[in-house]
Write an enzyme that holds these catalytic residues in place. Structure first.
Site, PDB file in Angstrom:
ATOM      1  N   ASP A 303      11.774 -19.532 -36.361  1.00 45.69           N
ATOM      2  CA  ASP A 303      12.277 -18.182 -36.158  1.00 45.69           C
ATOM      3  C   ASP A 303      11.974 -17.588 -37.609  1.00 45.69           C
ATOM      4  O   ASP A 303      11.769 -18.022 -38.478  1.00 45.69           O
ATOM      5  CB  ASP A 303      13.727 -18.175 -35.577  1.00 45.69           C
ATOM      6  CG  ASP A 303      13.966 -16.874 -34.844  1.00 45.69           C
ATOM      7  OD1 ASP A 303      14.879 -16.796 -34.032  1.00 45.69           O
ATOM      8  OD2 ASP A 303      13.293 -16.026 -34.924  1.00 45.69           O
TER       9      ASP A 303
HETATM   10  C1  GLC Z   1      13.870 -12.736 -34.107  1.00 48.48           C
HETATM   11  C2  GLC Z   1      14.555 -13.503 -32.903  1.00 48.48           C
HETATM   12  C3  GLC Z   1      13.488 -14.149 -31.852  1.00 48.48           C
HETATM   13  C4  GLC Z   1      12.220 -13.301 -32.078  1.00 48.48           C
HETATM   14  C5  GLC Z   1      11.439 -13.483 -33.335  1.00 48.48           C
HETATM   15  C6  GLC Z   1      10.328 -12.535 -33.318  1.00 48.48           C
HETATM   16  O1  GLC Z   1      14.405 -12.987 -35.156  1.00 48.48           O
HETATM   17  O2  GLC Z   1      15.363 -14.658 -33.354  1.00 48.48           O
HETATM   18  O3  GLC Z   1      14.214 -14.203 -30.595  1.00 48.48           O
HETATM   19  O4  GLC Z   1      11.266 -13.982 -31.032  1.00 48.48           O
HETATM   20  O5  GLC Z   1      12.319 -12.913 -34.194  1.00 48.48           O
HETATM   21  O6  GLC Z   1      10.246 -11.261 -33.119  1.00 48.48           O
END
Ligand code: GLC
Length: 743
Positions: A303
């Site tokens: 993430d």
């Molecule tokens: C964010 C979220 C995740 C998302 C990613 C890209 O921190 O936790 O759900 O897909 O970043 O935006």
């Protein structure tokens, strides 16, 4: 005919197998031609802002158009061989088209091996990062429909509108279990039940990834966030979760296992720590559990910023380089870095120092390149201008309206307050979210966490506008709190819209009090003082505690986050044009001090040690409940046997009848209770559901086949499946039948 269908299916199966094998071989061949740096580049993902012109980058969250800084992109492609970019905002389809076309064109022009760029976006409730996109209800609502075809529709419309723009990697669905009602991402979950979340999420994945309507484009789903992200002890996003292995296996892992078994192509990792170990650093979770036990073969992406977080948030690594080693050793394939390139340098050094083998890097590069072959990106990677007309079609908006209608839950309706007669003279609409578009849509809508309607299209109805359009022959006015006493004297009914006023997401949604804010509670008292019939409409991403609002309202609708067509959906339920059919996808707490799910353990409420009477009430609307404007009765629950062998199956059938005065839909929910277990058993557990439509007077036999291993077993802390003889009760509607599982 049957023979020919079977032949076709067998042929298709083997054709798919050989196609998949072929992609694997092509990926192996291509990666074998790559330099170490090029393989590392495939593992690196950068944010859209890193290739945006400086002026736009400075004001990213307010951009209305994208302009690629070609020089920046050429540098990333030629020097770092970056294989993926991500993210977005609700800019126009033309802007997206121009941007994505230039991105892929520049890469194809300047990269050595012409490996297409993988672009990931969070279209998590329809095409929400697209100005003209169709905005569906969030998952908490989709689950409340108890109709998996609606979850498929969300995916169908999303890929129909966005795949032609070159959005071929969708960071959805969230399949975290909605257990913690404080959590700022509660609305992104499919609620508190593993079976409901599994079936809603896999329906979405199938439609997203296997969609002939968008050929030659394909889209990869991304199940997230593995594992244990959704129940932080404090309820605060990305704070420590302490979930015992047995609970993790019985309640949190099943939806991810279902997604993996459904063939989800990618998986995103939980940013938080679980039982003291940040998941991004856990080889036990990301390799032993995810790969070896659950059999996931796709791409694992971190993430946002979560390798660096091992140093800066979790403090398990002294340097970013050490953090990089830990995450790759744990089992990640791609780093959502997302705004620097140091990752590339560190990985190269780790390989040169012998701490990581080049084969380990090749392994991730192969998975990523194979994904790009699976998505057909080597053949079709440029967006298609002709598909811009596919966006925002009336039929797509109609599907979002249908989803909203089916997701709204009538949780109270006394004195037949609802539906409101269309001939009623005066309706007063009041409340903090009555004139808000952002309240209806929540986070991840045009912006990550929109605080107001600024980015929302003016043609999107607020609840007030929706009610005005629905009650054309009535006088419908918004009245502020301080004017209610004077303006409400001749009102026939008051619609009080309460809930959460702003869009929020992730940590931005963190709270320390689940109570509805005091100004809205006070507003409600002003409404109740008018002594008029009150219909409270709850528009919120999580269940804010209502004090006396539930008990003092004649009727209560839970609307959740019903999306861009939500106002119309609510208004049509208020008028009776739509008969509500949603059922709660979670248990709505009554008080802060006892927040439990429907499938709680018996000792929560044991007559063995009674709590005082006033403490017994723990919900205003339990999971699986919801009213209709008609009535359904359940009769004649029949089971094929009352003694079931572990290798046998038990067929149950119940008759559901519409005994009311209107046609309607009913979600038929089948629960099982295990009377005695070697590990304490929930008081009941959903095992199957289906939604049926019944005309007035119509009856339907609805069946469910119990398979012991699937429906009566549970895991121990090591994942061993326990299937224990003894008494069980099957319940559906108000019908119950006990049966015995034999040795
Ligand atoms: C964010 C979220 C995740 C998302 C990613 C890209 O921190 O936790 O759900 O897909 O970043 O935006």
């Amino acid at each position: 005919m049957v023979y020919r269908i079977c032949l076709y299916l067998v042929f298709s199966f083997f054709a798919h197998l050989s196609w998949a094998q072929n992609n694997k071989e092509k990926a192996e061949k291509l990666v074998s031609q790559m330099t170490l740096e090029e393989k590392i580049g495939q593992m690196a993902q950068l944010n859209i802002t890193t290739i945006m012109t400086d002026s736009l980058q400075k004001h990213y969250d307010s951009v209305r158009t994208y302009h690629l800084d070609t020089a920046k992109l050429i540098r990333f492609v030629t020097q770092f061989h970056i294989g993926s970019f991500l993210n977005g905002r609700g800019v126009s389809k033309e802007s997206w088209y121009e941007y994505m076309h230039e991105l892929q064109r520049v890469n194809l022009t300047h990269s050595r091996l012409k490996v297409p760029i993988l672009y990931g976006v969070d279209h998590v409730h329809g095409s929400n990062y697209l100005k003209e996109g169709t905005i569906f209800p969030h998952n908490i609502n989709i689950a409340a429909t108890f109709d998996t075809t609606i979850s498929r529709e969300v995916a169908n419309v999303t890929v129909y509108e966005t795949s032609g723009l070159g959005h071929h990697w969708n960071f959805a669905p969230v399949m975290d279990l909605g257990r913690n009602k404080f959590w700022g991402r509660y609305y992104e979950t499919y609620g508190e039940d593993p079976v409901l979340a599994s079936q809603m999420g896999t329906a979405y994945i199938h439609a997203l990834q296997n969609n002939p309507a968008i050929a030659p484009y394909k889209v990869a789903g991304c199940v997230k966030h593995f594992i244990g992200y959704s129940d932080p002890k404090s309820g605060w996003d990305r704070t420590p979760a302490e979930i015992p292995d047995q609970i993790l296996r019985e309640f949190f892992i099943p939806s991810f296992k279902a997604a993996i078994d459904a063939g989800v192509k990618t998986l995103m990792v939980n940013s938080g720590e679980l039982n003291g170990i940040p998941v991004h650093a856990s080889h036990d979770i990301l390799t032993k559990l995810l790969r070896e036990e659950l059999g996931f073969k796709g791409v694992v992406v971190t993430d946002w910023l979560d390798i660096i977080s091992l140093r800066d948030m979790h403090f398990v690594a002294e340097t970013e380089k050490e953090a990089t080693y830990m995450a790759i050793h744990a089992g990640i394939d791609m780093s959502m870095i997302p705004v620097t390139t140091d990752f590339c340098r560190y990985v190269k050094e780790l390989v040169q120092e012998g701490r990581l083998s080049e084969e380990r890097i090749s392994q991730s590069a192969r998975r990523i390149v194979e994904l790009k072959y699976d998505l057909g990106l080597f053949e079709t990677v440029l967006p298609d201008k002709n598909r811009l007309t596919w966006i925002g079609k009336p039929e797509s908006k109609a599907k979002a309206l249908h989803a909203a209608e089916e997701s709204i839950v009538l949780i109270k309706n006394e004195k037949a307050t609802l539906p409101i007669s269309p001939t009623v003279k005066k309706i007063i609409v009041t409340g903090a979210v009555a004139q808000s578009r952002v309240a209806l849509c929540g986070g991840w809508t045009y912006r990550f966490a929109p605080k107001n309607d600024y980015w929302f299209p003016k043609e999107m109805n607020t609840l007030l506008e929706g009610i005005k359009k629905e009650f054309k022959s009535s006088k419908v006015i918004f009245v502020a709190e301080h004017e209610l006493a004077t303006q409400a004297k001749d009102a026939d009914v008051i619609v009080f819209a309460a809930g959460e006023k702003e869009g929020y997401a992730e940590t931005d949604g963190t709270i320390d009090d689940l109570q509805l804010d005091s100004s809205q509670v006070a507003w409600a008292q002003t409404v109740f003082a008018l002594k008029k019939p009150v219909v409270t409409v709850l528009i919120e991403g999580r269940p804010r505690l209502l004090g006396n609002i539930f008990d003092r309202s004649e009727a209560v609708l839970w609307a959740g986050l019903p999306g861009g067509e939500g106002a119309q959906a609510i208004a049509e339920i208020l008028s009776g044009k739509t008969n509500p059919s949603g059922k709660m996808s979670f248990t709505y707490p009554f008080k802060q001090g006892h927040i439990i799910p429907y499938n709680h353990k018996p000792s929560e409420y044991t007559t063995y040690r009674e709590v005082s009477k006033e403490l017994k009430r723990y919900t205003i609307a339990e999971f699986g409940t919801g009213l209709s404007y008609t009535q359904f009765t359940y009769n004649h629950l029949i089971v094929s046997d009352t003694a079931l062998k572990a290798t046998g199956k038990l067929r149950a059938t119940v008759t559901v009848t519409n005994t009311g005065k209107r046609d309607g839909k009913e979600a038929v929910l089948w629960y099982v209770t295990d009377h005695v277990g070697s590990i304490t058993r929930p008081v009941k557990e959903l095992q199957h559901f289906e939604k049926i439509a019944l005309k007035v007077g119509e009856s339907r036999a609805v069946s469910f086949t119990i398979l012991p291993e699937q429906h009566l077993s549970f895991p121990d802390k090591n994942g061993k499946v326990l299937l224990e003889k003894g008494q069980f009760t099957l319940s559906v509607g108000d019908q119950k039948q006990t049966f015995r599982l034999m040795e």
